[in-house]
Design a protein around this motif. Sequence first.
Motif, PDB file in Angstrom:
ATOM      1  N   PRO A  90      57.021  50.865  45.934  1.00  0.00           N
ATOM      2  CA  PRO A  90      58.470  50.995  45.768  1.00  0.00           C
ATOM      3  C   PRO A  90      59.059  51.602  47.046  1.00  0.00           C
ATOM      4  O   PRO A  90      58.929  52.799  47.298  1.00  0.00           O
ATOM      5  CB  PRO A  90      58.618  51.950  44.571  1.00  0.00           C
ATOM      6  N   ASN A  91      59.680  50.756  47.835  1.00  0.00           N
ATOM      7  CA  ASN A  91      60.160  51.159  49.153  1.00  0.00           C
ATOM      8  C   ASN A  91      61.685  51.194  49.247  1.00  0.00           C
ATOM      9  O   ASN A  91      62.238  51.928  50.068  1.00  0.00           O
ATOM     10  CB  ASN A  91      59.601  50.186  50.205  1.00  0.00           C
ATOM     11  N   ALA A  92      62.364  50.416  48.410  1.00  0.00           N
ATOM     12  CA  ALA A  92      63.827  50.352  48.490  1.00  0.00           C
ATOM     13  C   ALA A  92      64.424  51.747  48.342  1.00  0.00           C
ATOM     14  O   ALA A  92      64.029  52.511  47.464  1.00  0.00           O
ATOM     15  CB  ALA A  92      64.370  49.429  47.400  1.00  0.00           C
ATOM     16  N   GLY A  93      65.381  52.070  49.211  1.00  0.00           N
ATOM     17  CA  GLY A  93      65.996  53.396  49.168  1.00  0.00           C
ATOM     18  C   GLY A  93      67.418  53.365  49.666  1.00  0.00           C
ATOM     19  O   GLY A  93      67.853  52.409  50.316  1.00  0.00           O
ATOM     20  N   SER A  94      68.152  54.424  49.358  1.00  0.00           N
ATOM     21  CA  SER A  94      69.538  54.541  49.800  1.00  0.00           C
ATOM     22  C   SER A  94      69.799  55.953  50.282  1.00  0.00           C
ATOM     23  O   SER A  94      69.349  56.923  49.670  1.00  0.00           O
ATOM     24  CB  SER A  94      70.499  54.207  48.658  1.00  0.00           C
ATOM     25  N   GLU A  95      70.556  56.071  51.383  1.00  0.00           N
ATOM     26  CA  GLU A  95      70.917  57.391  51.905  1.00  0.00           C
ATOM     27  C   GLU A  95      72.214  57.930  51.306  1.00  0.00           C
ATOM     28  O   GLU A  95      72.536  59.102  51.459  1.00  0.00           O
ATOM     29  CB  GLU A  95      71.040  57.343  53.431  1.00  0.00           C
ATOM     30  N   GLY A  96      72.969  57.064  50.605  1.00  0.00           N
ATOM     31  CA  GLY A  96      74.236  57.505  50.045  1.00  0.00           C
ATOM     32  C   GLY A  96      75.231  57.884  51.125  1.00  0.00           C
ATOM     33  O   GLY A  96      75.122  57.461  52.280  1.00  0.00           O
ATOM     34  N   LYS A  97      76.218  58.705  50.764  1.00  0.00           N
ATOM     35  CA  LYS A  97      77.250  59.137  51.706  1.00  0.00           C
ATOM     36  C   LYS A  97      77.235  60.654  51.848  1.00  0.00           C
ATOM     37  O   LYS A  97      77.085  61.372  50.857  1.00  0.00           O
ATOM     38  CB  LYS A  97      78.627  58.673  51.229  1.00  0.00           C
TER      39      LYS A  97
END
Length: 261
Positions: A90-97
């Motif tokens: 599981p590699n998908a990621g988000s840094e957000g704001k």
Amino acid sequence: MDLGLKDKVVVITGATGGVGQALAKEFAKEGAKLSLSSTAQAKLDQFVPTLDVATDHLLTSVVDVTKEDQVKKFIKKTIAHYGRLDVLVPNAGSEGKFHLIQDQTYDNFEHTFAVNVFGVMYCMKYAAPQMIKQNAGHIVVIASDGSMVGAPQMSHYCSSKHATLGLVKSVAMELGPHGINVNAVSPGAIDTDMMKRIEKMAFPDLSHEEAYKQYAAAYLDNRYVSPTEVADTALYLASDQASHINGGAIRLDNGMESTSR
């Protein structure tokens, strides 16, 4: 060292991002059978021609990991196509704001947790039954140094990555008795487009080169980790060479861990 990954079935989410591409390329070099996901077909169409892999060793899907039904379909499609599932990344990621806490929003937290925590959980949920059936498997989550430390204006991100590491540790205890290893790779800053976006949010008035120096100063070698270094660590954890590592995280932060209190 022969990692024994030839013909192993490997699922990678977020496979068209910086780290995702490195993961796909390094597993392909080992002769693994790949099942890759991205958020858009156009991204897959652009990336796949750069990947040196036999057609019978490649399966692609468009998946939004925040949607449980899409993740379920993706995992089941992989198992139906290859007949097994050996490695889940599981590699998908988000840094957000970036926001100070007084300016944080539900939407920012919700989106970041949806990708970084729920996306990982859904992948584990639907991969686990097949791995239990096989009595073997490796789950390697691409986490972050943010799983262990905090950062100003990144409460949404760091708390999501802390939760991800808690998920890794708990699921390792559940699946370990079935011969399944669950671990994480926790890099510091990675030389990717995501990091460039983080630089711009943190230092809007600085150039990339100037922001790089600011962040890289946290590491003893004054540089970011490369996507390939992250991928190679994941390959090790995905192999039977790492069979006695379970519920842990390997930090790629060149000394930051030594200075943590």
